[in-house]
Design a protein around this motif. Sequence first.
Motif, short mmCIF file in Angstrom:
data_model
loop_
_atom_site.label_atom_id
_atom_site.label_comp_id
_atom_site.label_asym_id
_atom_site.label_seq_id
_atom_site.Cartn_x
_atom_site.Cartn_y
_atom_site.Cartn_z
N ARG A 9 0.83 -1.21 0.00
CA ARG A 9 0.00 0.00 0.00
C ARG A 9 0.85 1.24 0.00
O ARG A 9 2.04 1.23 0.34
CB ARG A 9 -0.98 -0.04 1.17
CG ARG A 9 -0.58 0.41 2.57
CD ARG A 9 0.74 0.08 3.08
NE ARG A 9 0.94 0.40 4.49
CZ ARG A 9 1.63 1.46 4.96
NH1 ARG A 9 2.18 2.32 4.15
NH2 ARG A 9 1.78 1.63 6.25
N ALA A 11 0.24 5.16 1.60
CA ALA A 11 -0.69 5.75 2.57
C ALA A 11 -0.34 7.20 2.88
O ALA A 11 0.14 7.52 3.97
CB ALA A 11 -0.66 4.90 3.85
N SER A 13 -0.61 11.15 3.89
CA SER A 13 -1.43 12.06 4.71
C SER A 13 -1.72 13.28 3.85
O SER A 13 -0.81 13.83 3.23
CB SER A 13 -0.64 12.49 5.95
OG SER A 13 -0.24 11.36 6.67
N GLU A 45 -4.58 8.88 4.68
CA GLU A 45 -4.47 8.90 6.14
C GLU A 45 -4.92 10.26 6.69
O GLU A 45 -4.11 11.07 7.16
CB GLU A 45 -3.04 8.53 6.56
CG GLU A 45 -2.68 7.14 6.03
CD GLU A 45 -1.77 6.32 6.92
OE1 GLU A 45 -0.79 6.87 7.43
OE2 GLU A 45 -2.05 5.12 7.11
N TYR A 171 -1.52 8.47 14.55
CA TYR A 171 -1.04 7.75 13.38
C TYR A 171 -0.70 6.30 13.72
O TYR A 171 -1.08 5.37 12.99
CB TYR A 171 0.19 8.49 12.80
CG TYR A 171 1.11 7.62 11.99
CD1 TYR A 171 0.70 7.07 10.79
CD2 TYR A 171 2.41 7.35 12.44
CE1 TYR A 171 1.55 6.25 10.05
CE2 TYR A 171 3.27 6.54 11.70
CZ TYR A 171 2.82 5.99 10.51
OH TYR A 171 3.66 5.18 9.79
N VAL A 175 -2.58 3.35 11.69
CA VAL A 175 -1.83 2.62 10.66
C VAL A 175 -1.78 1.13 10.98
O VAL A 175 -1.90 0.28 10.08
CB VAL A 175 -0.42 3.26 10.49
CG1 VAL A 175 0.54 2.81 11.57
CG2 VAL A 175 0.17 2.95 9.13
N LEU A 193 10.23 6.89 8.36
CA LEU A 193 9.27 6.26 9.27
C LEU A 193 9.85 5.05 10.00
O LEU A 193 9.15 4.39 10.77
CB LEU A 193 8.00 5.86 8.51
CG LEU A 193 7.14 7.08 8.12
CD1 LEU A 193 6.12 6.73 7.06
CD2 LEU A 193 6.45 7.65 9.35
N1 GLU Z 1 0.72 8.70 6.35
C1 GLU Z 1 2.12 8.58 6.58
C2 GLU Z 1 2.85 9.70 5.91
O1 GLU Z 1 2.34 10.28 4.96
C3 GLU Z 1 2.73 7.30 6.04
C4 GLU Z 1 2.24 6.12 6.74
C5 GLU Z 1 2.91 4.83 6.36
O2 GLU Z 1 3.29 4.61 5.21
O3 GLU Z 1 2.99 3.99 7.25
O4 GLU Z 1 3.93 10.02 6.33
#
Ligand code: GLU
Length: 295
Positions: A9, A11, A13, A45, A171, A175, A193
């Motif tokens: 995926r 994801a 924000s 997200e 988050y 997540v 991350l």
């Molecule tokens: N939503 C998060 C971001 O844009 C990423 C989340 C993820 O990939 O775990 O930084």
Amino acid sequence: MLSLPYRGRFAPSPTGPLHLGSMLAAFGSWLLARHAHGRWLIRIEDVDPPREVPGAAEQQLATLAAFGLHTDEPVQYQSQRHALYHAASERLLAQGKAFHCHCSRADLTSQHGIHRHCAASQQREHPAIRLRVTDGSHVIFNDALQGPIAQDVDRDVGDFVLLRADGCWAYQLAVVVDDAEQRIGHVVRGADLVDSTPRQILLQQALGVPTPHYLHLPLLLDADGHKLSKSLAAMPVDASAPLPVLRWLWAALGQAPATLDAAATVAELLQHAVAGFEPGRLQKESRIVAGSPPA
Ligand code: GLU
């Protein structure tokens, strides 16, 4: 650990337009999913309204479409999934694995901002919810690209927030719940991350859900070996000119530039990219030799 079928995926924000750093995660996760003949999903997200920009989610989806990166299943929005987060937090509270917390930031200064026990100076009307991180919570996982990563979550992070005092789901909780509910077996995302992953693994263990495989994409460095400047990494990509951006990202993923030479359209480029993608060429760090944005 989960096994096949591969489900990945992207994801984002919706805090603004997609930038080079986020497009690297989008393209990298898409390539790895396609290479594994797997599925690739997009999840918006949007759990943090104070940080969100109106229209950003639609703009991000339009950019991904212009780059030919299409979700294999309907786009999910975290703003519509609060019931799932609520159920998970209720379960953790009932099991004594999470607790209500009235501490403010100021209350935690004596613990250097790391919550190990409550020190609230006053009761809040709406307390936060934190995961109880037991002493000795040493998490180690094997990142497919970065190698073994270890963190003492109790010492380095402490009891972390699942529901913020302002009522927003954190988050970390959203997540983990979503990756589990969507049966994501492979999380591919930006190296920024990597520090969150040990928290997410503890949360998966507390909730009794599987831990996906993790791959944190290369940290982008400039020609001098410094972390790519915020301004460059945060530069919005030009959705009207996807080809140079895709070529730039391809090189940042360590792939042979010549593979894409003959491509004249996005569809052709993606076809050549899937056929020629070599995961073994991914590096922990990627030096952007030109040091400049895509032309
Ligand atoms: N939503 C998060 C971001 O844009 C990423 C989340 C993820 O990939 O775990 O930084």
